[in-house]
Design an enzyme around this catalytic site. Structure first.
Site, PDB file in Angstrom:
ATOM      1  N   HIS A 159      27.205  63.845  92.310  1.00  0.00           N
ATOM      2  CA  HIS A 159      26.571  62.608  92.768  1.00  0.00           C
ATOM      3  C   HIS A 159      27.036  61.441  91.913  1.00  0.00           C
ATOM      4  O   HIS A 159      27.363  61.610  90.735  1.00  0.00           O
ATOM      5  CB  HIS A 159      25.045  62.726  92.812  1.00  0.00           C
ATOM      6  CG  HIS A 159      24.371  62.955  91.490  1.00  0.00           C
ATOM      7  ND1 HIS A 159      23.999  61.925  90.646  1.00  0.00           N
ATOM      8  CD2 HIS A 159      23.977  64.095  90.866  1.00  0.00           C
ATOM      9  CE1 HIS A 159      23.400  62.433  89.574  1.00  0.00           C
ATOM     10  NE2 HIS A 159      23.381  63.743  89.681  1.00  0.00           N
ATOM     11  N   ASP A 216      25.273  58.454  91.492  1.00  0.00           N
ATOM     12  CA  ASP A 216      24.212  57.607  90.932  1.00  0.00           C
ATOM     13  C   ASP A 216      23.711  58.139  89.601  1.00  0.00           C
ATOM     14  O   ASP A 216      23.924  59.308  89.249  1.00  0.00           O
ATOM     15  CB  ASP A 216      23.048  57.487  91.913  1.00  0.00           C
ATOM     16  CG  ASP A 216      22.365  58.823  92.196  1.00  0.00           C
ATOM     17  OD1 ASP A 216      23.082  59.821  92.406  1.00  0.00           O
ATOM     18  OD2 ASP A 216      21.126  58.879  92.214  1.00  0.00           O
ATOM     19  N   ASP A 270      25.274  62.850  83.662  1.00  0.00           N
ATOM     20  CA  ASP A 270      24.631  63.324  84.888  1.00  0.00           C
ATOM     21  C   ASP A 270      24.821  62.217  85.926  1.00  0.00           C
ATOM     22  O   ASP A 270      24.007  61.318  86.002  1.00  0.00           O
ATOM     23  CB  ASP A 270      23.144  63.593  84.587  1.00  0.00           C
ATOM     24  CG  ASP A 270      22.353  64.048  85.795  1.00  0.00           C
ATOM     25  OD1 ASP A 270      22.967  64.332  86.834  1.00  0.00           O
ATOM     26  OD2 ASP A 270      21.122  64.103  85.701  1.00  0.00           O
ATOM     27  N   GLU A 321      21.263  60.847  94.592  1.00  0.00           N
ATOM     28  CA  GLU A 321      20.782  62.228  94.406  1.00  0.00           C
ATOM     29  C   GLU A 321      19.494  62.245  93.599  1.00  0.00           C
ATOM     30  O   GLU A 321      18.573  63.008  93.880  1.00  0.00           O
ATOM     31  CB  GLU A 321      21.866  63.048  93.685  1.00  0.00           C
ATOM     32  CG  GLU A 321      21.539  64.536  93.528  1.00  0.00           C
ATOM     33  CD  GLU A 321      20.833  64.891  92.214  1.00  0.00           C
ATOM     34  OE1 GLU A 321      20.446  66.055  92.064  1.00  0.00           O
ATOM     35  OE2 GLU A 321      20.655  63.996  91.354  1.00  0.00           O
ATOM     36  N   GLU A 322      19.454  61.376  92.583  1.00  0.00           N
ATOM     37  CA  GLU A 322      18.293  61.336  91.695  1.00  0.00           C
ATOM     38  C   GLU A 322      17.052  60.922  92.485  1.00  0.00           C
ATOM     39  O   GLU A 322      17.084  59.972  93.255  1.00  0.00           O
ATOM     40  CB  GLU A 322      18.534  60.350  90.543  1.00  0.00           C
ATOM     41  CG  GLU A 322      19.751  60.673  89.672  1.00  0.00           C
ATOM     42  CD  GLU A 322      19.590  61.934  88.830  1.00  0.00           C
ATOM     43  OE1 GLU A 322      18.553  62.614  88.952  1.00  0.00           O
ATOM     44  OE2 GLU A 322      20.521  62.243  88.064  1.00  0.00           O
ATOM     45  N   ASP A 347      26.666  69.890  88.392  1.00  0.00           N
ATOM     46  CA  ASP A 347      25.536  68.996  88.139  1.00  0.00           C
ATOM     47  C   ASP A 347      24.362  69.701  87.474  1.00  0.00           C
ATOM     48  O   ASP A 347      23.225  69.596  87.925  1.00  0.00           O
ATOM     49  CB  ASP A 347      25.082  68.350  89.464  1.00  0.00           C
ATOM     50  CG  ASP A 347      23.966  67.332  89.253  1.00  0.00           C
ATOM     51  OD1 ASP A 347      23.873  66.772  88.144  1.00  0.00           O
ATOM     52  OD2 ASP A 347      23.182  67.098  90.188  1.00  0.00           O
ATOM     53  N   HIS A 385      18.560  62.321  81.578  1.00  0.00           N
ATOM     54  CA  HIS A 385      17.414  61.474  81.962  1.00  0.00           C
ATOM     55  C   HIS A 385      16.685  60.913  80.741  1.00  0.00           C
ATOM     56  O   HIS A 385      15.553  60.456  80.845  1.00  0.00           O
ATOM     57  CB  HIS A 385      16.423  62.225  82.873  1.00  0.00           C
ATOM     58  CG  HIS A 385      17.006  62.632  84.195  1.00  0.00           C
ATOM     59  ND1 HIS A 385      16.232  63.044  85.260  1.00  0.00           N
ATOM     60  CD2 HIS A 385      18.282  62.695  84.641  1.00  0.00           C
ATOM     61  CE1 HIS A 385      16.997  63.344  86.289  1.00  0.00           C
ATOM     62  NE2 HIS A 385      18.260  63.139  85.918  1.00  0.00           N
TER      63      HIS A 385
END
Length: 368
Positions: free
Chosen positions: A76, A78, A106, A139-140, A163, A344
Site C-alpha cells: 500500500h 499510504d 509501513d 489501506e490504513e 506488509d 504506527h
C-alpha cells in the site's frame, strides 16, 4: 547470486518516505511510482477509486517475463499520521525518522524492496517470471484501496503482500475477519439534581451492556473490544445519548458471527431493561483468510527464503492487511515481513540488513 545495490535501495526508500502520502492523499506518491514503473519497462494502468477514499489511484503494473510462471506483488502507498515532512535518518545500520513523525516503512519498505529486486534482475539480464504489481491507496484504517481494486487486470493465481513486521522469513498465512459495531443508545434527559427519576441514562445503559459483554481475548482465534465511548452534555443532565464503537475479530467466520450477535444482543437487552432505544450499525470491515502450510504457494515462498539462507515460518496474525481482501476476491495471497518495527509510532524503524534480505528474497522468487 547477484548483489543487491544496497545504497540504491536505501536512497530509493528515503525518496519514497519523503513523499507525503497520509491516507486519502496518495496522488503524489501514485504519480511518482507510476512514472518510475514505466521507466523500468512496466505497462502501467492507473485504476480509479472512489473520491472519498483517495485523491490518487490504485496502480496495476505488468512486466512480462520469459519464465513460465507469474506472481502479483502488492504494497500500500499510504501511511498513518503523523506522516507529513518525514525526515529519515540512518544510524548504525538502522533507519528511523527524526522522531516527530512515523518513518513510513509501513509500507514503503515493501515498495522499495520490490523495485530494487527488479532493477537488480534487469541489470543482470536474468530470466524472470511475469511480474504483476498491485499498489493500493488507503489501506490504513480499513483496507479501502484493495476493497475497490479492479481485479480484472490480474492474471496470476497467487500474490505476495509485503506488509508486516517480525523477522525476515515471517509468512502470515492466517488473518482474522473484522466486524465494526456502532451502537447509538438514546435515553431520556432530565435534571440530574431535581428529577433524576424522570430520566433514562444512556450512560447507565451502555455501562450495563458492556459489563455483561464477553470482551478482549475470547479464545485463541477471537477477540472483541470497546474502542470509543462518546456522550453526555453536563453533570446536571441525565445523559440522553451515548455512542459506543466496538469491534470483533476472528480467524473463524462462524465464531465472528457468534461474537457479533452476542454483542448486539447484549446492547439490545440492556436498552430494553432500562426502557431506552438502541440503534446498531454492524458492518464487515474485511473477511478472514487461512491458507494451509502445505499449499504450493507457501512451499514456493519457503523455498526462496531457504535458498537465501533465511529460515521461513508461517504464523497467524491478529490484524488485517490487503491480503484479506485479495484472498476474499479469490487470489491466494500471503503477507511477508519486511522487518518494519514499531509501526504506527514515531519510534518506527527498520534495519538496512532486513531491507536487503527481503529484497534478496524477491529477487530469488521472481527468477526461480
Amino acid at each position: 547470486m547477484s548483489k543487491i545495490n544496497q545504497q540504491r535501495l536505501v536512497d530509493h526508500f528515503f525518496s519514497l518516505v519523503k513523499i507525503d502520502s497520509e491516507s486519502c492523499d496518495e496522488k503524489q506518491i501514485a504519480e511518482s511510482l507510476a512514472e518510475q514503473l514505466g521507466e523500468l519497462g512496466f505497462t502501467v494502468h492507473k485504476l480509479p477509486v472512489p473520491k472519498e477514499i483517495s485523491n490518487g489511484f490504485n496502480i496495476y503494473a505488468r512486466l512480462d517475463g520469459d519464465l513460465d510462471d507469474s506472481v502479483v506483488f502488492s504494497c500500500h502507498m499510504d501511511t498513518v499520521t503523523p506522516g507529513i515532512g518525514i525526515e529519515p535518518v540512518l544510524e548504525d545500520g538502522v533507519i528511523r525518522s527524526k522522531g516527530n513523525t512515523i518513518l513510513g516503512g509501513d509500507d514503503k519498505s515493501g515498495i522499495a524492496a520490490i523495485m530494487e529486486a527488479i532493477r537488480s534482475v534487469k541489470e543482470d539480464g536474468k530470466s524472470h517470471k511475469t511480474i504483476e504489481l498491485a499498489f493500493t491507496v488507503h489501506e490504513e484504517g480499513g483496507l479501502f484501496g484493495s476493497f475497490h481494486y479492479d481485479m480484472s487486470y490480474i492474471q496470476s493465481n497467487k500474490a505476495i503482500v509485503l506488509d508486516t513486521g517480525g523477522p525476515i522469513g515471517t509468512i502470515v498465512n492466517a488473518a482474522p475477519g473484522q466486524q465494526k459495531i456502532i451502537a447509538k443508545i438514546t435515553g431520556r434527559p432530565a435534571h440530574a439534581g431535581l428529577a433524576p427519576e424522570e430520566g433514562i441514562s444512556a450512560g447507565q445503559v451502555a455501562a450495563d451492556a458492556i459489563s455483561k459483554m464477553n470482551l478482549l481475548r475470547i479464545d485463541e482465534e477471537t477477540t472483541a473490544n470497546i474502542g470509543i465511548i462518546e456522550g453526555g452534555q453536563a453533570t446536571n443532565i441525565v445523559m440522553p445519548e451515548i455512542r459506543v464503537v466496538a469491534e470483533a475479530r476472528s480467524l473463524n467466520a462462524q465464531k465472528l458471527d457468534n461474537q457479533v450477535a452476542h454483542m448486539i444482543e447484549t446492547f439490545e437487552n440492556s436498552a430494553n431493561a432500562f426502557g431506552a432505544q438502541v440503534e446498531i450499525k454492524s458492518t464487515r470491515a474485511y473477511d478472514a483468510f487461512v491458507i494451509s502450510d502445505t499449499h504450493p504457494h507457501i512451499l514456493e515462498v519457503k523455498q526462496s527464503f531457504e535458498a537465501i539462507g533465511v529460515a521461513p515460518f508461517t504464523k497467524g496474525t491478529g490484524g488485517g492487511s490487503d491480503a484479506n481482501n485479495f484472498n476474499a476476491k479469490g487470489l491466494v495471497t500471503v503477507n511477508l515481513s519486511t522487518g518494519m518495527a514499531k509501526v504506527h509510532t514515531t519510534e518506527e524503524y527498520i534495519s538496512v540488513q532486513d531491507m536487503v534480505d527481503i529484497t534478496r528474497f524477491v529477487e530469488h522468487y521472481i527468477t526461480q
